[in-house]
Each structure stands twice: as C-alpha cells, then as structure tokens.
Write a protein that holds these residues in place. Structure first.
Motif, PDB file in Angstrom:
ATOM      1  N   ASN A 304       0.836  -1.204   0.000  1.00 27.01           N
ATOM      2  CA  ASN A 304       0.000   0.000   0.000  1.00 27.01           C
ATOM      3  C   ASN A 304       0.874   1.259   0.000  1.00 27.01           C
ATOM      4  O   ASN A 304       0.564   2.241  -0.683  1.00 27.01           O
ATOM      5  N   ALA A 305       1.976   1.203   0.774  1.00 29.77           N
ATOM      6  CA  ALA A 305       2.878   2.360   0.825  1.00 29.77           C
ATOM      7  C   ALA A 305       3.445   2.654  -0.561  1.00 29.77           C
ATOM      8  O   ALA A 305       3.582   3.820  -0.955  1.00 29.77           O
ATOM      9  N   ALA A 306       3.763   1.591  -1.321  1.00 27.62           N
ATOM     10  CA  ALA A 306       4.310   1.790  -2.669  1.00 27.62           C
ATOM     11  C   ALA A 306       3.265   2.445  -3.578  1.00 27.62           C
ATOM     12  O   ALA A 306       3.535   3.448  -4.246  1.00 27.62           O
ATOM     13  N   GLN A 307       2.036   1.877  -3.556  1.00 27.18           N
ATOM     14  CA  GLN A 307       0.994   2.384  -4.467  1.00 27.18           C
ATOM     15  C   GLN A 307       0.509   3.769  -4.062  1.00 27.18           C
ATOM     16  O   GLN A 307       0.411   4.686  -4.886  1.00 27.18           O
ATOM     17  N   MET A 308       0.196   3.925  -2.784  1.00 32.69           N
ATOM     18  CA  MET A 308      -0.345   5.201  -2.325  1.00 32.69           C
ATOM     19  C   MET A 308       0.721   6.299  -2.355  1.00 32.69           C
ATOM     20  O   MET A 308       0.422   7.458  -2.598  1.00 32.69           O
ATOM     21  N   GLY A 309       1.976   5.886  -2.101  1.00 38.04           N
ATOM     22  CA  GLY A 309       3.063   6.859  -2.169  1.00 38.04           C
ATOM     23  C   GLY A 309       3.159   7.463  -3.567  1.00 38.04           C
ATOM     24  O   GLY A 309       3.373   8.666  -3.740  1.00 38.04           O
ATOM     25  N   LEU A 310       2.951   6.611  -4.562  1.00 37.95           N
ATOM     26  CA  LEU A 310       2.979   7.078  -5.951  1.00 37.95           C
ATOM     27  C   LEU A 310       1.861   8.092  -6.199  1.00 37.95           C
ATOM     28  O   LEU A 310       2.080   9.170  -6.758  1.00 37.95           O
ATOM     29  N   ARG A 311       0.629   7.716  -5.766  1.00 38.67           N
ATOM     30  CA  ARG A 311      -0.518   8.629  -5.917  1.00 38.67           C
ATOM     31  C   ARG A 311      -0.226   9.967  -5.242  1.00 38.67           C
ATOM     32  O   ARG A 311      -0.519  11.028  -5.764  1.00 38.67           O
ATOM     33  N   ARG A 313       2.642  11.400  -4.481  1.00 32.30           N
ATOM     34  CA  ARG A 313       3.645  12.234  -5.150  1.00 32.30           C
ATOM     35  C   ARG A 313       3.114  12.772  -6.474  1.00 32.30           C
ATOM     36  O   ARG A 313       3.444  13.888  -6.871  1.00 32.30           O
ATOM     37  N   GLU A 314       2.218  11.990  -7.144  1.00 34.40           N
ATOM     38  CA  GLU A 314       1.589  12.524  -8.371  1.00 34.40           C
ATOM     39  C   GLU A 314       0.770  13.766  -8.032  1.00 34.40           C
ATOM     40  O   GLU A 314       0.866  14.793  -8.701  1.00 34.40           O
ATOM     41  N   GLY A 315      -0.042  13.650  -6.963  1.00 32.47           N
ATOM     42  CA  GLY A 315      -0.888  14.775  -6.552  1.00 32.47           C
ATOM     43  C   GLY A 315      -0.049  15.982  -6.165  1.00 32.47           C
ATOM     44  O   GLY A 315      -0.332  17.114  -6.580  1.00 32.47           O
ATOM     45  N   LEU A 316       0.997  15.739  -5.411  1.00 33.44           N
ATOM     46  CA  LEU A 316       1.844  16.845  -4.954  1.00 33.44           C
ATOM     47  C   LEU A 316       2.620  17.452  -6.122  1.00 33.44           C
ATOM     48  O   LEU A 316       2.853  18.667  -6.164  1.00 33.44           O
ATOM     49  N   SER A 317       2.985  16.613  -7.084  1.00 34.53           N
ATOM     50  CA  SER A 317       3.705  17.140  -8.251  1.00 34.53           C
ATOM     51  C   SER A 317       2.795  18.067  -9.067  1.00 34.53           C
ATOM     52  O   SER A 317       3.262  19.058  -9.643  1.00 34.53           O
ATOM     53  N   ARG A 327       9.296  24.239  -4.717  1.00 35.98           N
ATOM     54  CA  ARG A 327      10.527  24.080  -5.499  1.00 35.98           C
ATOM     55  C   ARG A 327      10.692  22.639  -5.981  1.00 35.98           C
ATOM     56  O   ARG A 327      11.080  22.388  -7.111  1.00 35.98           O
ATOM     57  N   GLU A 328      10.387  21.679  -5.085  1.00 37.51           N
ATOM     58  CA  GLU A 328      10.586  20.278  -5.479  1.00 37.51           C
ATOM     59  C   GLU A 328       9.707  19.351  -4.642  1.00 37.51           C
ATOM     60  O   GLU A 328       9.453  19.618  -3.469  1.00 37.51           O
ATOM     61  N   VAL A 329       9.249  18.270  -5.282  1.00 38.18           N
ATOM     62  CA  VAL A 329       8.564  17.188  -4.557  1.00 38.18           C
ATOM     63  C   VAL A 329       9.428  15.950  -4.732  1.00 38.18           C
ATOM     64  O   VAL A 329       9.832  15.623  -5.841  1.00 38.18           O
ATOM     65  N   ARG A 330       9.771  15.292  -3.614  1.00 37.84           N
ATOM     66  CA  ARG A 330      10.666  14.140  -3.745  1.00 37.84           C
ATOM     67  C   ARG A 330      10.340  13.079  -2.703  1.00 37.84           C
ATOM     68  O   ARG A 330       9.576  13.315  -1.765  1.00 37.84           O
ATOM     69  N   GLY A 331      10.941  11.920  -2.870  1.00 39.29           N
ATOM     70  CA  GLY A 331      10.742  10.855  -1.894  1.00 39.29           C
ATOM     71  C   GLY A 331      10.470   9.532  -2.562  1.00 39.29           C
ATOM     72  O   GLY A 331      10.427   9.424  -3.797  1.00 39.29           O
ATOM     73  N   ILE A 332      10.308   8.512  -1.724  1.00 38.62           N
ATOM     74  CA  ILE A 332       9.949   7.175  -2.198  1.00 38.62           C
ATOM     75  C   ILE A 332       8.866   6.659  -1.274  1.00 38.62           C
ATOM     76  O   ILE A 332       8.946   6.838  -0.049  1.00 38.62           O
TER      77      ILE A 332
END
Ligand SMILES: Cc1ncc(COP(=O)(O)O)c(C=O)c1O
Length: 403
Positions: A304-311, A313-317, A327-332
């Motif tokens: 869930n962390a992998a899938q939701m993390g992607l969502r 970061r997409e939203g934040l991007s 300035r930047e959105v980053r992380g895993i």
C-alpha cells in the motif's frame, strides 16, 4: 468530552522547553485520523514523526497489547519469554538473512548507540565515517554521528574520530578512510534533513568500498525502514544490505522499541554484559511488534505504501506545477518531502487550522510521514487542502514575482 481540563498552556508549565510545539492537543486517533480534545478531526501526515506506521490504534496492535497486558508486561532479558521469541521469528522472517542476530533497545538513539559499540568492538577501530546532513539521534554517541551543528555545538567534545563526508559522493568517502576508521553509518534516505534520496549508484558503491576496505556498514533504517518506502527496507530500493541495521519508531505500533539487527560474527564479538537494557525486549512491546509485523505483511501495508506513495507524489507534483512557491517534490513510497521557496512555519499552522497535520525538515521543507494505511480518498483530501494552503500562502507573499 476529551480532557477539557487541559489547555495547551498547562503542559508547558511543567515541560522542559525542548520541543517546537504545535497548538493542538491530540486526544485520540484511528488509522490516519486524529481528533483533538474538542473533537475536531485532522488527517495525520505527521504520523507521530513516523511512529504511527500501521495507523493510530491499529486493531491488531490494540488487541495484542490488551491480551499481553493481562498476561505479562515485563520480563527482563535475562529470562526467556515466548512472546519475545515469536516477535523475533517475525522479524527474522522479513530481515535480510545475513542479519540474523538481534539486540533490543527502546528508541532510535539507543539503537544507534548499540550499533556504534558493536561495530567498534568488531572492527577494533574507533573511527566512524558519517554523512553530511545525517541525523541519528541526540544521545552522545548518536549525536557524534549527527551532522547538524545546531544540535552539536553546546556538547563538545563528542566521540573522537568521527569524519563527515558528502552524502552523494562515494569517492570522498573512500578518501576519508584511514587506519582509524572501522565503521560507516548512513540513513539510506535522509529523513530529518529533508527526505534526501541518494543517487542510484551510491549505496551499492559504498557497500563495495566497505567490503574492499573491511569496514562495518551500518544502515540507520529508523525512519526509512519497515515498509515506509514501499519495500520492507529502504536499502532494498538499491539492492544493498548493510552489516548492521538500526530500527525503532513504528516497529511496535507506537510502544517504545528499538532494535539492532546484525551479522552473527559482529554480535559474537561482544562479551556478556558489555551492553544491555533493562526495558529491552519487554513482552508488551514484543506483542505490539508481532501485531505490527502482521499488519505490514498480512494486511499488505508495504505494498500500500508503494501504491499510495505514488498517488501522493503525483498529486503533490501537480501542486508543484501550479504553485510557484513549491521548489521540489521528492521521496519514495510514503516518505515524502515538499521543498518550498519559503519558511514552512505558517503553512504548518494553517494546516492545523484546516485539519491537516504536517511535519517539517529544516526551515523550508515539508515532510510527510503518513501512516501506511492511508487510502486514495484521504490522499486526495490532503492534496486539496494543501492546494488551498499554498494558494493562500502565495497570496500572502504576493508570489507573482517568482513567476
Ligand atoms: C534516521 C533516524 N535515526 C535516529 C533517530 C532517533 O530516534 P529517537 O528519537 O527514537 O531517539 C531518528 C529520529 O527521528 C531518525 O529519524
């Protein structure tokens, strides 16, 4: 309904003034939500600094604590206990197979202290290489390998023989190695410094250097481990295994526990009594730890962390595209940093007003360490609230000059 008697100021009357405090009095929590003592609801992206890993009051954890509390709360490490054994079996089933010996501590800094002692004993050398920007805790040993001058300057001299090198340049690490150095310690992803993700070759290259130069490699996975990045261990993102791994934060569902996992030969270099902890391996923490591992593995919270993390970061991007102050959105996975062009303090306070708890790293970085149970609907709400907060902040700062 909840603790009306307590105001924010009452605590401050008693407490040492050591923490940056926020105007919220948290009374209860469930999953990724907390409520204050007036019943107001908040989405929790602060996650108790990453401790609320499997969600607040996770059902498995609550049941396990209740059951264990009626059976046995404390049992010293000099005695045996079946709950502790079951916890170690759980950890061993997900840990790198080479890290097959365990030491129990009660916090992150304590785990780091123990790891530094184990590495020194095994290597026979007192020198340590740590990374620029590293955060490993604030007890004397942990502080000695923590980079930030603000935390260190009043407490010199710290441990002798610590060298700091650039987090992203392994050639500088190699240059810093001399006859005194026995240990390299690093966070696979730096948390406190602002969610700094290493370049892809960094961890494998440092592993190769440590093997070649006979150094003990310690990974501090206190913030990045246990599924936070969408893999059980952040080191797995770069297929790199350390010789010693430090864990803490969410490992026991919110009950204090620190853990050091190490190779057998490293642990075997320690003699009886050379390290210990009165509270280490308490049955209540181990019961909560078993439940936490079951939540991570059986409830698939790592995935869930992998899938939701992607969502997330997409939203934040998308917000980065829209708002010039980002300035930047980053992380895993669910270890996310949002770097702004300004101080984040007002944003944190605005978040609290609007029912969103965020964390910071330094002056201008928002850090998100949400519980891994967070779902897509909640993530959309977080992104919407942040959109409003950033819009307001840009208006206040008249940000068009950055356009
Ligand atoms: C990577 C890392 N190491 C060590 C620590 C220290 O842990 P504790 O505050 O439990 O001593 C922290 C805490 O934030 C951390 O993030």
């Amino acid at each position: 309904m909840y603790g009306d008697r307590f105001t924010l100021n009452d605590e401050d009357r008693y407490l040492a003034t050591l923490y940056q405090r926020f105007p919220i009095n948290i009374a209860r929590g469930k999953g990724a939500t907390v409520w204050d003592n007036a019943g107001k609801e908040y989405i929790d992206c602060m996650g108790g600094y990453g401790v609320a890993l499997v969600g607040h009051c996770n059902d498995r954890v609550v049941d396990a604590i209740k059951r264990q509390a009626e059976l046995l709360i404390t049992a010293h490490m000099s005695t045996y206990n079946d709950t502790r054994l079951r916890f170690m079996e759980k950890i061993a089933s997900v840990a790198p197979t080479s890290l097959n010996k365990i030491f129990f501590a009660n916090s992150g800094a304590e785990s780091v202290e123990a790891a530094l002692k184990f590495a020194r004993k095994y290597s026979g050398k007192h020198g340590v290489i740590a990374m620029n920007g590293a955060y490993h805790g604030k007890s004397f040993g942990a502080l000695s390998v923590t980079y930030n001058e603000k935390y260190r300057k009043s407490f010199m001299p710290l441990l002798d023989g610590v060298k700091f090198v650039s987090y992203s340049d392994p050639s500088l690490l190699e240059e810093a190695i001399d006859d005194t150095i026995g240990t390299v310690i690093l966070e696979p992803i730096q948390g406190e410094t602002g969610i700094i993700v290493p370049p892809d070759n960094l961890l494998p290259k440092i592993r190769e250097i440590c093997d070649r130069r006979n150094l003990v490699l310690v990974f501090d996975e206190i913030q990045s481990g246990l599924g936070r990045t969408g893999k059980m261990w952040a080191g797995q993102n770069w297929k790199t295994t350390p010789d010693i791994m430090c864990l803490a934060k969410g490992i026991a569902g919110g009950i204090p526990m620190g853990l050091v996992l190490a190779k057998q030969e490293i642990m075997d270099s320690m003699k009886l009594g050379e390290h210990s902890s009165t509270f280490g391996g308490s049955p209540i923490a181990c019961a909560a730890g078993i439940a936490t591992m079951e939540a991570l593995v059986d409830d698939k919270l790592v995935e869930n962390a992998a899938q939701m993390g992607l969502r997330f970061r997409e939203g934040l991007s998308r917000l980065k595209e829209k708002h010039k102050i980002v300035r930047e959105v980053r992380g895993i996975g669910m270890m996310i940093g949002v770097e702004l062009r300004f101080d984040v303090k007002d944003i944190l306070f605005d978040g609290i007003r609007r029912g969103l708890l965020l964390l910071y790293s330094g002056r201008n970085i928002l850090r998100l360490l949400p519980p891994l149970v967070m779902n897509e609907v909640t993530i959309s709400r977080v992104v919407d609230i942040m959109d409003i907060i950033l819009t307001e902040e840009e208006k206040r700062r008249n940000v068009s000059k950055y356009g």
